[in-house]
Design a protein around this motif. Structure first.
Motif, PDB file in Angstrom:
ATOM      1  N   LYS A  21       6.194 -14.549  -7.675  1.00 27.08           N
ATOM      2  CA  LYS A  21       6.406 -14.469  -6.234  1.00 27.08           C
ATOM      3  C   LYS A  21       5.323 -13.622  -5.570  1.00 27.08           C
ATOM      4  CE  LYS A  21      11.413 -15.047  -6.131  1.00 27.08           C
ATOM      5  NZ  LYS A  21      12.688 -14.364  -5.854  1.00 27.08           N
ATOM      6  N   SER A  22       4.938 -12.537  -6.219  1.00 24.95           N
ATOM      7  CA  SER A  22       3.945 -11.636  -5.628  1.00 24.95           C
ATOM      8  C   SER A  22       2.576 -12.292  -5.513  1.00 24.95           C
ATOM      9  CB  SER A  22       3.846 -10.336  -6.422  1.00 24.95           C
ATOM     10  OG  SER A  22       3.154 -10.535  -7.634  1.00 24.95           O
ATOM     11  N   LEU A  23       2.296 -13.263  -6.367  1.00 23.24           N
ATOM     12  CA  LEU A  23       1.000 -13.937  -6.317  1.00 23.24           C
ATOM     13  C   LEU A  23       0.824 -14.745  -5.040  1.00 23.24           C
ATOM     14  CD1 LEU A  23       0.663 -15.175 -10.002  1.00 23.24           C
ATOM     15  CD2 LEU A  23      -0.463 -13.208  -8.933  1.00 23.24           C
ATOM     16  N   SER A  24       1.927 -15.218  -4.478  1.00 28.57           N
ATOM     17  CA  SER A  24       1.843 -16.031  -3.272  1.00 28.57           C
ATOM     18  C   SER A  24       1.971 -15.189  -1.997  1.00 28.57           C
ATOM     19  CB  SER A  24       2.908 -17.125  -3.284  1.00 28.57           C
ATOM     20  OG  SER A  24       4.196 -16.548  -3.254  1.00 28.57           O
ATOM     21  N   MET A  25       2.193 -13.896  -2.139  1.00 25.55           N
ATOM     22  CA  MET A  25       2.336 -13.021  -0.982  1.00 25.55           C
ATOM     23  C   MET A  25       0.970 -12.473  -0.575  1.00 25.55           C
ATOM     24  SD  MET A  25       5.670 -10.871  -2.279  1.00 25.55           S
ATOM     25  CE  MET A  25       5.922  -9.917  -0.810  1.00 25.55           C
ATOM     26  N   THR A  26       0.812 -12.235   0.718  1.00 29.58           N
ATOM     27  CA  THR A  26      -0.411 -11.604   1.193  1.00 29.58           C
ATOM     28  C   THR A  26      -0.386 -10.121   0.825  1.00 29.58           C
ATOM     29  OG1 THR A  26       0.492 -10.965   3.336  1.00 29.58           O
ATOM     30  CG2 THR A  26      -0.500 -13.188   3.178  1.00 29.58           C
ATOM     31  N   TYR A  27      -1.526  -9.488   0.951  1.00 31.03           N
ATOM     32  CA  TYR A  27      -1.644  -8.051   0.701  1.00 31.03           C
ATOM     33  C   TYR A  27      -0.625  -7.287   1.555  1.00 31.03           C
ATOM     34  CZ  TYR A  27      -3.712  -3.385   1.191  1.00 31.03           C
ATOM     35  OH  TYR A  27      -3.909  -2.025   1.254  1.00 31.03           O
ATOM     36  N   GLU A  28      -0.556  -7.605   2.840  1.00 32.02           N
ATOM     37  CA  GLU A  28       0.354  -6.915   3.742  1.00 32.02           C
ATOM     38  C   GLU A  28       1.813  -7.138   3.353  1.00 32.02           C
ATOM     39  OE1 GLU A  28      -2.181  -8.872   4.788  1.00 32.02           O
ATOM     40  OE2 GLU A  28      -3.503  -7.378   5.700  1.00 32.02           O
ATOM     41  N   GLU A  29       2.139  -8.365   2.950  1.00 33.85           N
ATOM     42  CA  GLU A  29       3.519  -8.660   2.532  1.00 33.85           C
ATOM     43  C   GLU A  29       3.881  -7.891   1.265  1.00 33.85           C
ATOM     44  OE1 GLU A  29       4.066 -13.245   4.164  1.00 33.85           O
ATOM     45  OE2 GLU A  29       3.038 -12.891   2.250  1.00 33.85           O
ATOM     46  N   ARG A  30       2.938  -7.758   0.352  1.00 32.78           N
ATOM     47  CA  ARG A  30       3.198  -6.989  -0.876  1.00 32.78           C
ATOM     48  C   ARG A  30       3.427  -5.518  -0.549  1.00 32.78           C
ATOM     49  NH1 ARG A  30      -1.324  -9.853  -2.696  1.00 32.78           N
ATOM     50  NH2 ARG A  30      -2.496  -7.912  -2.929  1.00 32.78           N
ATOM     51  N   ILE A  31       2.642  -4.979   0.380  1.00 32.98           N
ATOM     52  CA  ILE A  31       2.804  -3.577   0.771  1.00 32.98           C
ATOM     53  C   ILE A  31       4.194  -3.364   1.357  1.00 32.98           C
ATOM     54  CG2 ILE A  31       2.001  -1.746   2.347  1.00 32.98           C
ATOM     55  CD1 ILE A  31       0.006  -2.357   0.108  1.00 32.98           C
ATOM     56  N   VAL A  32       4.569  -4.182   2.315  1.00 35.78           N
ATOM     57  CA  VAL A  32       5.878  -4.032   2.971  1.00 35.78           C
ATOM     58  C   VAL A  32       7.008  -4.209   1.957  1.00 35.78           C
ATOM     59  CG1 VAL A  32       7.451  -5.023   4.687  1.00 35.78           C
ATOM     60  CG2 VAL A  32       5.037  -4.679   5.244  1.00 35.78           C
ATOM     61  N   TYR A  64       3.444   8.046  -0.630  1.00 36.15           N
ATOM     62  CA  TYR A  64       4.009   6.863  -1.285  1.00 36.15           C
ATOM     63  C   TYR A  64       3.315   5.597  -0.793  1.00 36.15           C
ATOM     64  CZ  TYR A  64       7.561   3.439  -2.692  1.00 36.15           C
ATOM     65  OH  TYR A  64       8.209   2.364  -3.227  1.00 36.15           O
ATOM     66  N   VAL A  65       3.173   5.464   0.518  1.00 36.27           N
ATOM     67  CA  VAL A  65       2.547   4.275   1.092  1.00 36.27           C
ATOM     68  C   VAL A  65       1.077   4.180   0.680  1.00 36.27           C
ATOM     69  CG1 VAL A  65       1.856   3.144   3.247  1.00 36.27           C
ATOM     70  CG2 VAL A  65       4.159   4.089   3.010  1.00 36.27           C
ATOM     71  N   GLU A  66       0.361   5.295   0.726  1.00 32.60           N
ATOM     72  CA  GLU A  66      -1.060   5.281   0.348  1.00 32.60           C
ATOM     73  C   GLU A  66      -1.237   4.940  -1.134  1.00 32.60           C
ATOM     74  OE1 GLU A  66      -3.638   5.301   2.395  1.00 32.60           O
ATOM     75  OE2 GLU A  66      -2.198   5.417   4.039  1.00 32.60           O
ATOM     76  N   GLN A  67      -0.315   5.400  -1.969  1.00 32.63           N
ATOM     77  CA  GLN A  67      -0.362   5.066  -3.404  1.00 32.63           C
ATOM     78  C   GLN A  67      -0.171   3.565  -3.600  1.00 32.63           C
ATOM     79  OE1 GLN A  67       2.501   7.141  -5.871  1.00 32.63           O
ATOM     80  NE2 GLN A  67       2.369   5.576  -7.448  1.00 32.63           N
ATOM     81  N   ILE A  68       0.795   3.002  -2.899  1.00 35.23           N
ATOM     82  CA  ILE A  68       1.048   1.560  -2.976  1.00 35.23           C
ATOM     83  C   ILE A  68      -0.183   0.780  -2.524  1.00 35.23           C
ATOM     84  CG2 ILE A  68       2.329  -0.334  -1.870  1.00 35.23           C
ATOM     85  CD1 ILE A  68       4.769   1.537  -1.872  1.00 35.23           C
ATOM     86  N   LYS A  69      -0.771   1.186  -1.420  1.00 46.43           N
ATOM     87  CA  LYS A  69      -1.945   0.490  -0.904  1.00 46.43           C
ATOM     88  C   LYS A  69      -3.088   0.525  -1.915  1.00 46.43           C
ATOM     89  CE  LYS A  69      -2.988   1.353   3.422  1.00 46.43           C
ATOM     90  NZ  LYS A  69      -3.165   2.117   4.676  1.00 46.43           N
ATOM     91  N   ALA A  70      -3.300   1.675  -2.529  1.00 45.80           N
ATOM     92  CA  ALA A  70      -4.367   1.803  -3.528  1.00 45.80           C
ATOM     93  C   ALA A  70      -4.089   0.905  -4.735  1.00 45.80           C
ATOM     94  CB  ALA A  70      -4.495   3.264  -3.974  1.00 45.80           C
ATOM     95  N   GLU A  71      -2.846   0.881  -5.193  1.00 50.83           N
ATOM     96  CA  GLU A  71      -2.484   0.033  -6.340  1.00 50.83           C
ATOM     97  C   GLU A  71      -2.658  -1.451  -6.009  1.00 50.83           C
ATOM     98  OE1 GLU A  71       1.502   1.231  -7.290  1.00 50.83           O
ATOM     99  OE2 GLU A  71       0.846   3.147  -8.123  1.00 50.83           O
ATOM    100  N   GLU A  72      -2.257  -1.841  -4.818  1.00 49.56           N
ATOM    101  CA  GLU A  72      -2.360  -3.249  -4.431  1.00 49.56           C
ATOM    102  C   GLU A  72      -3.820  -3.681  -4.239  1.00 49.56           C
ATOM    103  OE1 GLU A  72      -0.163  -5.637  -4.489  1.00 49.56           O
ATOM    104  OE2 GLU A  72       1.453  -4.283  -5.069  1.00 49.56           O
ATOM    105  N   LYS A  73      -4.663  -2.775  -3.791  1.00 45.30           N
ATOM    106  CA  LYS A  73      -6.087  -3.099  -3.663  1.00 45.30           C
ATOM    107  C   LYS A  73      -6.724  -3.337  -5.032  1.00 45.30           C
ATOM    108  CE  LYS A  73      -7.080  -0.993   0.773  1.00 45.30           C
ATOM    109  NZ  LYS A  73      -7.752   0.082   1.491  1.00 45.30           N
ATOM    110  N   GLU A  74      -6.245  -2.622  -6.037  1.00 47.53           N
ATOM    111  CA  GLU A  74      -6.775  -2.765  -7.401  1.00 47.53           C
ATOM    112  C   GLU A  74      -6.326  -4.063  -8.050  1.00 47.53           C
ATOM    113  OE1 GLU A  74      -5.743   0.599  -9.751  1.00 47.53           O
ATOM    114  OE2 GLU A  74      -6.885   1.991  -8.503  1.00 47.53           O
TER     115      GLU A  74
END
Length: 75
Positions: A21-32, A64-74
């Motif tokens: 499911k996460s593969l079809s989500m946008t970066y922003e959708e994964r963050i939220v 927490y949010v900044e950690q998530i953003k960094a992980e999702e960018k990687e």
């Protein structure tokens, strides 16, 4: 949900389903989606509204949010 493994279909694990499911989500959708695992929208709005009166709570949320953003960018 079935997945193909070595030419044989099998039931996907819950973890595999979430990954698919996460593969079809946008970066922003994964963050939220990940933020919602810990904070409801009401919680998030309250933290943002009270950022000046509860700086420690806001700092924890922001880390927490900044950690998530960094992980999702990687990923």
């Amino acid at each position: 949900m079935k997945v193909l493994e070595n030419g044989v279909y099998r039931d996907a694990t819950a973890e595999e389903i979430e990954h698919i499911k996460s593969l079809s989500m946008t970066y922003e959708e994964r963050i939220v989606s990940r933020i919602r695992e810990k904070y409801s929208i009401d919680d998030e709005l309250a933290i943002l509204r009270q950022r000046d009166t509860k700086p420690d709570e806001f700092a924890e949320y922001n880390r927490y949010v900044e950690q998530i953003k960094a992980e999702e960018k990687e990923s």
